[in-house]
Write a protein that holds these residues in place. Structure first.
Motif, PDB file in Angstrom:
ATOM      1  N   PRO A   1       3.360  -0.807 -17.872  1.00  0.00           N
ATOM      2  CA  PRO A   1       4.691  -0.370 -17.428  1.00  0.00           C
ATOM      3  C   PRO A   1       4.818   1.136 -17.260  1.00  0.00           C
ATOM      4  O   PRO A   1       5.547   1.604 -16.377  1.00  0.00           O
ATOM      5  CB  PRO A   1       5.624  -0.895 -18.521  1.00  0.00           C
ATOM      6  N   VAL A   2       4.126   1.907 -18.081  1.00  0.00           N
ATOM      7  CA  VAL A   2       4.196   3.367 -17.950  1.00  0.00           C
ATOM      8  C   VAL A   2       3.617   3.803 -16.610  1.00  0.00           C
ATOM      9  O   VAL A   2       4.220   4.605 -15.875  1.00  0.00           O
ATOM     10  CB  VAL A   2       3.456   4.058 -19.115  1.00  0.00           C
ATOM     11  N   GLY A  60       3.279   1.913 -14.017  1.00  0.00           N
ATOM     12  CA  GLY A  60       4.138   1.359 -12.973  1.00  0.00           C
ATOM     13  C   GLY A  60       5.350   2.234 -12.704  1.00  0.00           C
ATOM     14  O   GLY A  60       5.736   2.450 -11.544  1.00  0.00           O
ATOM     15  N   GLU A  61       5.949   2.758 -13.761  1.00  0.00           N
ATOM     16  CA  GLU A  61       7.128   3.624 -13.599  1.00  0.00           C
ATOM     17  C   GLU A  61       6.763   4.938 -12.904  1.00  0.00           C
ATOM     18  O   GLU A  61       7.484   5.412 -12.021  1.00  0.00           O
ATOM     19  CB  GLU A  61       7.748   3.901 -14.964  1.00  0.00           C
ATOM     20  N   ILE A  62       5.653   5.515 -13.306  1.00  0.00           N
ATOM     21  CA  ILE A  62       5.225   6.764 -12.668  1.00  0.00           C
ATOM     22  C   ILE A  62       4.900   6.523 -11.197  1.00  0.00           C
ATOM     23  O   ILE A  62       5.258   7.329 -10.324  1.00  0.00           O
ATOM     24  CB  ILE A  62       4.015   7.358 -13.417  1.00  0.00           C
ATOM     25  N   ALA A 110       6.174   4.291  -9.230  1.00  0.00           N
ATOM     26  CA  ALA A 110       7.412   4.071  -8.476  1.00  0.00           C
ATOM     27  C   ALA A 110       8.095   5.398  -8.134  1.00  0.00           C
ATOM     28  O   ALA A 110       8.639   5.569  -7.037  1.00  0.00           O
ATOM     29  CB  ALA A 110       8.355   3.180  -9.271  1.00  0.00           C
ATOM     30  N   VAL A 111       8.034   6.349  -9.050  1.00  0.00           N
ATOM     31  CA  VAL A 111       8.647   7.655  -8.808  1.00  0.00           C
ATOM     32  C   VAL A 111       8.011   8.354  -7.617  1.00  0.00           C
ATOM     33  O   VAL A 111       8.695   8.997  -6.810  1.00  0.00           O
ATOM     34  CB  VAL A 111       8.526   8.537 -10.073  1.00  0.00           C
ATOM     35  N   GLU A 120       4.183  13.557 -17.146  1.00  0.00           N
ATOM     36  CA  GLU A 120       3.551  12.327 -16.668  1.00  0.00           C
ATOM     37  C   GLU A 120       2.081  12.280 -17.092  1.00  0.00           C
ATOM     38  O   GLU A 120       1.579  11.226 -17.532  1.00  0.00           O
ATOM     39  CB  GLU A 120       3.668  12.245 -15.147  1.00  0.00           C
TER      40      GLU A 120
END
Length: 291
Positions: free
Chosen positions: A206-207, A209-211, A213-214, A259
């Motif tokens: 998830p980490v 994935g979030e980066i 997406a940004v 990040e």
């Protein structure tokens, strides 16, 4: 983007690997990578596809001097004379007069004299201009220091398993102390997909994935960018044209300090590949054919 090795030779930061790529798929995948823009191709005697790598390079229409060829000697060919002959086998299959970077594929810790003999052969090949740089692969700090103490030329590269779940900071530190470039195999953690709990794969993290997406990128692209920004060379692999192109498309964005730190914090300390100390001729011997 290039890195400069400790002997002054420039190496592309991002390479294309062919580990476990069947020979019948190697020509097409390497040609695709070269057309996309890769200029570092990483293979090994033990992969069984050096000949196909050479064929792809010859048919690419790109000057040999523009392509950085990296290959590795297998433990079955360690020892001074054996390693010199192994170079001839690899160069012959690749169809080249020189190899840009030649590595020892694994440390043979139970017979380290053969490892030292093989590395001294690499030193001779370097002195003779048959290779432009030499190095090692999968050498942990204690073994790396043993090698350095027994030889004359510092390795330029140490290629090791390296991804967000197993980044080996102690190996990176040992390399950096000697000006050795850390180069990573399985740089996106593809090897983590083979764990019993595949949901723990880096691709599902998830980490990451979030980066991703940004930045409008994939987790794979984020992982490759992480390596490059932290000063590591990375060798991704694929046989799918879209993935080959995607993995090279990592030069148009930048990760922030927070990040990078978040990705560093994902390290579990759990190795997915074989322990280098477990590599012995009894368990991992393979005959490397002449042609």
């Amino acid at each position: 983007m290039n890195f400069t090795l400790n002997n002054g030779v420039d190496i592309p930061a991002l390479g294309f690997g062919v580990f476990q790529t069947p020979p019948e798929q190697t020509v097409d995948s390497v040609q695709e990578a070269l057309q996309v823009g890769y200029r570092l191709i990483d293979t090994a005697a033990a992969y069984g596809n050096e000949r196909e790598v050479g064929e792809a390079i010859r048919h690419s229409g790109i000057e040999r001097s523009e392509i950085f060829i990296e290959t590795k000697l297998w433990i079955s060919d360690y020892g001074y004379d054996q390693a010199l002959h192994s170079f001839e086998k690899s160069a012959g299959k690749l169809g080249v007069d020189y190899i840009d970077l030649l590595l020892l594929h694994q440390p043979l810790t139970v017979d380290f004299e053969r490892t030292i003999g093989a590395y001294k052969a690499l030193e001779e090949l370097l002195a003779d201009g048959k290779v432009r740089a030499i190095g090692v692969s999968n050498f942990m700090p204690d073994v790396l220091h043993r090698l350095i103490d027994a030889t004359d030329v510092l390795p330029s590269v140490n290629q090791v398993e390296g991804h967000p779940y197993f980044s080996q900071p102690e190996v990176q530190q040992a390399n950096a102390e000697h000006g050795i470039l850390t180069q990573t195999w399985s740089p996106m953690g593809g090897i983590t997909s083979y764990r019993d709990d595949s949901s723990r794969s880096t691709f599902n993290d998830p980490v990451l994935g979030e980066i991703a997406a940004v930045h409008g990128k994939s987790p794979a692209q984020v992982m490759l960018r992480w390596h490059l920004q932290e000063g590591r060379s990375a060798i991704p692999k694929s046989v799918k044209p879209d993935r080959i192109a995607q993995n090279f498309d990592v030069f148009d964005f930048e990760l922030g300090a927070e990040e990078l730190a978040a990705i560093d914090a994902l390290d579990t300390g759990v190795r997915s590949g074989p322990d280098p100390d477990s590599i012995t001729l009894e368990n991992f011997h393979r005959d490397i054919p002449e042609a």
